[in-house]
Write an enzyme that holds these catalytic residues in place. Structure first.
Site, mmCIF file in Angstrom:
data_model
loop_
_atom_site.group_PDB
_atom_site.id
_atom_site.type_symbol
_atom_site.label_atom_id
_atom_site.label_comp_id
_atom_site.label_asym_id
_atom_site.label_seq_id
_atom_site.Cartn_x
_atom_site.Cartn_y
_atom_site.Cartn_z
ATOM 1 C CD GLU A 156 -11.791 17.725 -13.872
ATOM 2 O OE1 GLU A 156 -12.677 18.102 -13.741
ATOM 3 O OE2 GLU A 156 -11.361 16.380 -14.615
ATOM 4 N N GLY A 157 -11.039 22.762 -13.579
ATOM 5 C CA GLY A 157 -10.531 24.568 -13.125
ATOM 6 C C GLY A 157 -9.209 24.550 -13.297
#
Length: 596
Positions: free
Chosen positions: A443-444
């Site tokens: 997620e990043g």
């Protein structure tokens, strides 16, 4: 064989003594009736499900993994996973914090987050199947059309269907502006979507009859870059007007990733060959809509590492008390045995207390953030909603990055406590390390979270959000600072707060001259601010423990010892981090790339 006991006592301490969630619930009409007994009862039953149903499948699921039938593109999950998911659905667990309008129980998000901490301790890979559905639910709840909501939300709420988010493509990860998946408008108002996605968690499985994919793609007239991305809902099976399942949609799993950890979660390569989808939100505004799901996922990933930190700590403590090895340097501590338990050795204590301190502060931060999320969504006062939203925005990259960095440190320490046995599969510790490592990437990456914190959440608004949190700290320091027994906690907290203010100002001035200075300092900066947040919560927890230690409850004695350990042994890390953050861009960029 590993063991797991839900940390209900500490959850209750954080919920009811530290954060006092039910007092906040009273200010929100939709949650005003949720009392202490209700919260405790839900979590007690949730802990039984996590420990009794999901935890026993963790090691076996890791060993078996998922299996793809390339002729049918179907994925089989490990033995026991489907039955456990059926129990999860039958127990009503998917609907815990969902909207009653779609069949949900309407409980606060903070209760659901605590339940998910226990699920993640029990089995992160299994928990990712239902976990991603919450993000899909939130995204459609916020941006879906009435028809999309009616079609998908009741099924996601009940858990009969699961959801995914399909973002990443083989040639682009974080830079979604490069994505190539295309969506062609159809005469009936739907879209035919063609492209390839990778790293799609729970992208294909046998737990549910349908999977709801949220897919980013480009319309034919889309502008280049991130401003040309639209969002579509693409079900595995098309849904008929009466809600029954129709034809198989041409979206399928083309392969499974062979991974370092989370083996029993199907990380899928998804192929779309004219798959039928419907537009979510406005054309070319898909990234903003998907951020609802991405931010929920970032908080969820932080919870994953919190869960792994807790279960790794529990097993390391049990082993350290039982394993005998050498004598304490100051003389035998277990004279009736041929050697002392290794828990007598200072460095073993340091490793154990590091994991414990990170778990307990991480739990406090997650509960606090989840309660803010409830306030953002449900508080009747617009000012409270806005302030809560700002603080959630500030804390989200810290929850994601700081907790997952700490989870990697803690699980590695806990494996080290086992010595050579930690490296052996049967003890379970090496799985926790392997599973924890992905959370720093999901997620990043944590570097992206650090850039988000310093660049977007702090400097972009001239420190408004950070200053608001700083006022929260200053008020506590002023109130607690008059107490002599709080000086060991309040003084370093106040000192670090001043240093963060000065560091932020300095970095802002540097970034004004050269934006690359943000990239040079961001990772160190996030860790410093993470420690500031943890120090604040540890000081608050220490205050409670001081006031209640006379009760004779060993829980408060242990809490106070752990707080002192944190301030003495972990918080000083910030001195080096501030120094490296200030060292700037030149040591990183001065060497010509040809010399690498």
């Amino acid at each position: 064989m590993p063991q797991y006991t839900p940390p209900l006592r500490d959850l209750q301490f954080v919920l009811h003594e530290l954060v006092q969630v039910t007092e906040s619930f009273k200010q929100m009409p939709v949650h005003a009736e949720v009392d202490v007994d209700t919260v405790n009862a839900v979590l007690e039953e949730g802990g039984k499900f996590a420990a009794g149903v999901v935890f026993p499948l963790n090691q076996s699921g890791d060993a078996e993994g998922c299996t793809l039938d390339r002729s049918t593109h179907e994925v089989r999950t490990p033995a026991g996973y489907k039955a456990a998911y059926a129990q999860y659905v039958d127990g009503g667990w998917p609907s815990l914090s969902c909207d009653p309008a779609y069949g949900g129980q309407g409980l606060p998000h903070v209760v659901n987050q605590c339940f998910y901490e226990m699920l993640n301790s029990a089995n992160q890979a299994w928990t990712m199947y239902p976990g991603l559905s919450h993000g899909a639910y939130e995204c459609l709840h916020a941006h879906g059309t009435p028809e999309q909501k009616a079609t998908y939300l009741p099924k996601l709420t009940s858990g009969v269907w699961t959801g995914t988010m399909c973002l990443t493509e083989p040639h682009c990860g974080t830079d979604l502006g490069l994505l190539r998946t295309r969506a062609e408008p159809q005469p009936d108002g739907s879209y035919a979507i063609t492209g390839a996605k990778i790293f799609i968690s729970a992208g294909e499985h046998d737990l549910t009859e349908n999977i709801v994919h949220l897919v980013l793609a480009r319309l034919p007239d889309a502008p280049v870059g991130s401003k040309g991305i639209s969002l579509f809902v693409v079900p595995k099976f098309l849904v008929n007007a009466d809600g029954s399942l129709g034809a198989r949609n041409p979206i399928h799993c083309g392969g499974l990733e062979h991974k370092m950890g989370i083996h029993s979660n199907a990380t899928a390569q998804m192929v779309l060959e004219g798959a039928i989808g419907t537009l979510v939100g406005e054309p070319h505004k898909g990234l903003a809509a998907m951020f609802v799901m991405m931010n929920a996922a970032r908080l969820g990933v932080g919870m994953q590492s919190l869960g792994l930190t807790e279960v790794a700590y529990q097993n390391a403590v049990a082993y350290a008390k039982d394993r005998i090895q050498m004598r304490a340097l100051s003389g035998p501590k277990n004279p009736d045995k041929p050697a002392d338990s290794i828990i007598v050795h200072p460095d073993v204590r340091k490793m154990l207390l590091t994991a414990r301190a990170y778990a307990e502060a991480g739990r406090a931060l997650c509960v606090h953030t989840a309660l803010l999320l409830d306030q953002e969504l449900s508080h009747p006062d617009e000012d409270v909603r806005r302030a809560s939203a700002d603080e959630v925005a500030l804390l989200t990259p810290i929850v994601k990055a700081f907790l997952t960095d700490n989870g990697w440190i803690a699980t590695s320490h806990c494996m080290q406590v086992f010595g050579g046995h930690g490296y052996i599969r049967e003890w379970g510790m090496e799985q926790y390390v392997r599973d924890a490592r992905i959370n720093m990437i999901y997620e990043g990456t944590n570097t992206i979270q650090s850039l988000d914190l310093l660049g977007r959440k702090v400097l972009a608004d001239n420190g408004k959000k950070l200053k608001a949190f700083g006022r929260r700290i200053a008020e506590f320091v002023e109130d607690a600072g008059v107490r002599e027994d709080m000086q060991e906690f309040v003084n370093p907290l106040a000192d670090l707060g001043d240093k963060v203010t000065k560091l932020t100002t300095e970095l802002g001035m540097k970034a004004f001259g050269n934006p690359d200075e943000v990239g040079a300092a961001a990772v160190d900066y996030l860790r410093v601010v993470g420690h500031l947040v943890f120090a604040y919560f540890w000081a608050r927890m220490a205050l409670i423990a001081l006031d209640k230690q006379a009760s004779g409850d060993a829980f408060y004695t242990a809490k106070l010892h752990t707080a002192r350990f944190y301030f003495a042994k972990l918080l000083p890390e910030t001195a080096g981090l501030i120094r490296t953050a200030r060292s700037g861009l030149n040591p990183l960029m001065a060497m010509d790339e040809s010399l690498f």
